[in-house]
Design a protein around this motif. Structure first.
Motif, PDB file in Angstrom:
ATOM      1  N   LEU A 124       0.770  -1.037  -0.034  1.00 26.90           N
ATOM      2  CA  LEU A 124      -0.126  -0.083   0.080  1.00 26.90           C
ATOM      3  C   LEU A 124       0.780   1.237  -0.078  1.00 26.90           C
ATOM      4  O   LEU A 124       1.892   1.177   0.611  1.00 26.90           O
ATOM      5  N   TYR A 128      -1.554   5.254   3.073  1.00 26.87           N
ATOM      6  CA  TYR A 128      -2.552   4.421   3.157  1.00 26.87           C
ATOM      7  C   TYR A 128      -2.302   3.474   4.188  1.00 26.87           C
ATOM      8  O   TYR A 128      -2.793   3.437   5.402  1.00 26.87           O
ATOM      9  N   GLN A 159      -8.015   8.324   3.802  1.00 26.52           N
ATOM     10  CA  GLN A 159      -6.847   7.291   3.459  1.00 26.52           C
ATOM     11  C   GLN A 159      -7.223   6.004   4.041  1.00 26.52           C
ATOM     12  O   GLN A 159      -6.705   5.025   3.324  1.00 26.52           O
ATOM     13  N   TYR A 160      -7.892   5.840   5.064  1.00 23.19           N
ATOM     14  CA  TYR A 160      -8.428   4.434   5.553  1.00 23.19           C
ATOM     15  C   TYR A 160      -9.330   3.804   4.543  1.00 23.19           C
ATOM     16  O   TYR A 160      -9.133   2.536   4.208  1.00 23.19           O
ATOM     17  N   ARG A 162      -9.644   4.354   1.506  1.00 23.43           N
ATOM     18  CA  ARG A 162      -8.709   3.865   0.268  1.00 23.43           C
ATOM     19  C   ARG A 162      -8.001   2.798   0.504  1.00 23.43           C
ATOM     20  O   ARG A 162      -7.836   1.894  -0.516  1.00 23.43           O
ATOM     21  N   ALA A 163      -7.293   2.552   1.523  1.00 23.85           N
ATOM     22  CA  ALA A 163      -6.480   1.651   1.905  1.00 23.85           C
ATOM     23  C   ALA A 163      -7.304   0.341   2.246  1.00 23.85           C
ATOM     24  O   ALA A 163      -7.008  -0.578   1.598  1.00 23.85           O
TER      25      ALA A 163
END
Length: 180
Positions: A124, A128, A159-160, A162-163
């Motif tokens: 990642l 992320y 970001q979480y 998307r991760a």
């Protein structure tokens, strides 16, 4: 096996063998923590070395609060040192664009071996990966993550998200390959 309190007593008395036992007892777990945040083994080894230097120099200020508190304190140091390393030379970047992966069904992460899952997390992007680790493994709320990383709460949450989306896709791809 000696207790943390016994080990601490010897460390504070200046025992070199206690320092060696501390390293042998905790280095593997702390290396795993560093590897969750850092993409490379060499980087993680460098950070791990910094962790032990910080632990040993900060030991006089450590307040023992029962079995497990030494390990928890050392883990926090490992997380903080990993983040500090990522901040150097702008290694910790946050992507604004959505990952270019198709919508994926919820993966069955339990079917993925832990070492493979670790490798997928390592792939990642740094932003992320860092937010995912702080949210999932350290169980920090987005408000605290934002404070620690110097970003907005919304950036932490995105970001979480998307991760998680990227990791779901990677897990599903891995499982498809295993079925073939």
């Amino acid at each position: 096996m000696e207790t943390e309190e016994e080990l601490l007593r010897e460390l504070r008395a200046g025992s070199r063998s206690a320092g060696r036992r501390l390293y042998e007892r905790y280095s593997g777990g702390l290396m795993a923590v560093c590897l969750r945040y850092l993409a490379g083994r060499d980087e993680a080894r460098d950070v791990l070395q910094n962790v032990f230097v910080k632990v040993l120099t900060s030991l006089p200020r450590f307040c023992y609060q029962g079995e497990g508190s030494l390990k928890a304190w050392m883990t926090r140091i490992a997380v903080n040192e990993s983040i500090t390393f990522l901040r150097q030379d702008d290694r910790l970047t946050f992507k604004d664009e959505l990952p270019d992966v198709p919508e994926a069904a919820a993966p069955q992460a339990g079917r993925v071996p832990p070492d493979v899952l670790q490798k997928l997390i390592e792939q990642l992007p740094p932003g992320y990966r860092t937010v995912l680790n702080l949210y999932v493994f350290e169980q920090l709320p987005h408000k605290e993550i934002a404070r620690r990383l110097g970003i907005s709460e919304g950036t932490s949450a995105s970001q979480y998200s998307r991760a998680k989306k990227t990791l779901q896709y990677q897990i599903n791809e891995y499982l498809k390959q295993q079925e073939q």
